[in-house]
Design a protein around this motif. Structure first.
Motif, short mmCIF file in Angstrom:
data_model
loop_
_atom_site.label_atom_id
_atom_site.label_comp_id
_atom_site.label_asym_id
_atom_site.label_seq_id
_atom_site.Cartn_x
_atom_site.Cartn_y
_atom_site.Cartn_z
N PHE A 1 4.75 -3.90 7.72
CA PHE A 1 4.13 -3.10 8.77
C PHE A 1 3.07 -2.14 8.21
O PHE A 1 3.07 -1.84 7.01
N PRO A 2 2.18 -1.64 9.08
CA PRO A 2 1.08 -0.77 8.62
C PRO A 2 1.60 0.45 7.86
O PRO A 2 2.59 1.07 8.25
N HIS B 1 1.71 -0.33 21.13
CA HIS B 1 2.36 0.08 19.89
C HIS B 1 3.87 0.12 20.10
O HIS B 1 4.35 0.82 21.01
N ASN C 1 3.27 -6.77 18.42
CA ASN C 1 2.22 -6.90 17.43
C ASN C 1 2.63 -6.11 16.19
O ASN C 1 2.69 -4.88 16.23
N LYS C 2 2.93 -6.81 15.10
CA LYS C 2 3.44 -6.11 13.91
C LYS C 2 2.41 -5.15 13.32
O LYS C 2 2.77 -4.21 12.60
N ASN C 3 1.14 -5.37 13.63
CA ASN C 3 0.09 -4.47 13.13
C ASN C 3 0.00 -3.18 13.93
O ASN C 3 -0.77 -2.28 13.59
N LYS C 4 0.78 -3.10 15.00
CA LYS C 4 0.80 -1.88 15.81
C LYS C 4 2.18 -1.21 15.78
O LYS C 4 2.45 -0.31 16.60
#
Length: 317
Positions: A105-106, A183, A220-223
């Motif tokens: 994750f981010p 998110h 969304n894994k990027n969020k």
């Protein structure tokens, strides 16, 4: 429309300042000091340099709400408090879990930068039955950020709760799918919650915490964002004065909004007009969680924030 209202407000502010000046220099100096200390373009900014002592005693401006690799090391006090919320069987090697977490994750979750000429608005949407029949949907959707929590749906309730969701705050036992633009924000009450988040996007092998949970989730894994345990402890101690066992998700999100937005509007908190505590999407009314969260005290603090013009509350009645 929003920018036009701000221009109108500033024009009125100038006119009002001129009026005060003609009434006496002391009043004008007071008004000027309020404008100088404004940190945003809203009518009322959540946090000002010179503020109410009750608020400044509780509000810690530099607390970091979100977990990152660089701030993930926990002090002894934070770790001890956080571990006290967990069953012994739910404890794990925190450092190892963090290492796995930020490989997926981010590591630099962004909310929104603050600027004096911006007015960042937040709608914190709870799940109270007082939303039913409120027709707040369109009002909620015009906010920059719309925070929802746990399983509170929008489908079928759009007129009252809106359609927009920028952030959905959950824990494993309340997990729901979110769309690609939303998110997903995890409130981790135990190390196993972090492990579940990892598993839900990879191996999908965690099926149970203290109850059965979803093995996977659409998001969304990027969020993905994770609330910091130190932030959760800060909310519990600084805001709730250790009432209850831990903060409710709703109150955590309310304080989060105070830290990331300039204007905070609260919907779907508290009882309905008949004094009943229930969710707008459930037919069965219950009072689950009242003791764990110190709900009465949370309500008192929320009302204080309203009284001190730090938030607005929309009760639907």
């Amino acid at each position: 429309m929003i920018r036009r209202r701000r221009v109108i407000f500033m024009s009125l502010a100038v006119a009002f300042a001129t009026f005060l000046y003609t009434c006496g220099n002391n009043n004008f100096i007071y008004f000027e000091s309020l404008q100088r200390n404004k940190q945003c373009a809203c009518s009322f900014c959540t946090s000002n340099e010179d503020d109410d002592p009750w608020f400044t005693q509780r509000y810690k401006q530099f607390i970091e709400p979100l977990l990152t690799r660089s701030n993930s090391a926990l002090s002894k006090e934070v770790y001890s408090w956080w571990q006290s919320l967990q069953f012994a069987s739910h404890r794990a090697n925190y450092t190892a879990v963090i290492e796995k977490l930020f490989k997926i994750f981010p590591d630099n979750p962004q909310v929104m930068d603050t600027e004096p000429d911006l007015c960042r608005t937040c709608a914190v949407v709870g799940n109270s039955g007082n939303l039913l029949g409120s027709h707040y949907g369109k009002l909620i959707d015009i906010h920059d950020f719309v925070f929802r929590m746990n399983k509170g749906p929008t489908k079928g309730f759009e007129t009252d709760v809106g359609t927009k969701t920028t952030h959905r705050v959950i824990y494993p036992e309340s997990a729901v799918d979110v769309d690609n633009s939303t998110h997903l924000v995890l409130a981790p009450f135990k190390t196993l919650d972090l492990q579940w988040l990892i598993s839900a996007f990879t191996t999908k092998d965690i099926k149970r915490t203290y109850k059965n949970v979803r093995t996977t989730i659409q998001a969304n894994k990027n969020k993905v964002m994770v609330l910091h345990p130190a932030f959760m402890k800060y909310v519990y101690e600084s805001w709730l004065q250790k009432h209850g066992r831990y903060p409710s998700t709703g109150f955590l999100v309310l304080v989060l909004a105070l830290h990331v937005c300039d204007e905070v509007n609260v919907f779907g908190f508290g009882a309905d007009k008949n004094g009943n505590w229930h969710h707008y999407f459930e037919k069965v009314r219950n009072n689950a969680g009242a003791q764990e969260h110190g709900r009465n005290f949370e309500n008192e603090i929320t009302v204080q924030l309203l009284t001190k013009m730090k938030i607005q509350i929309f009760r639907g009645w």
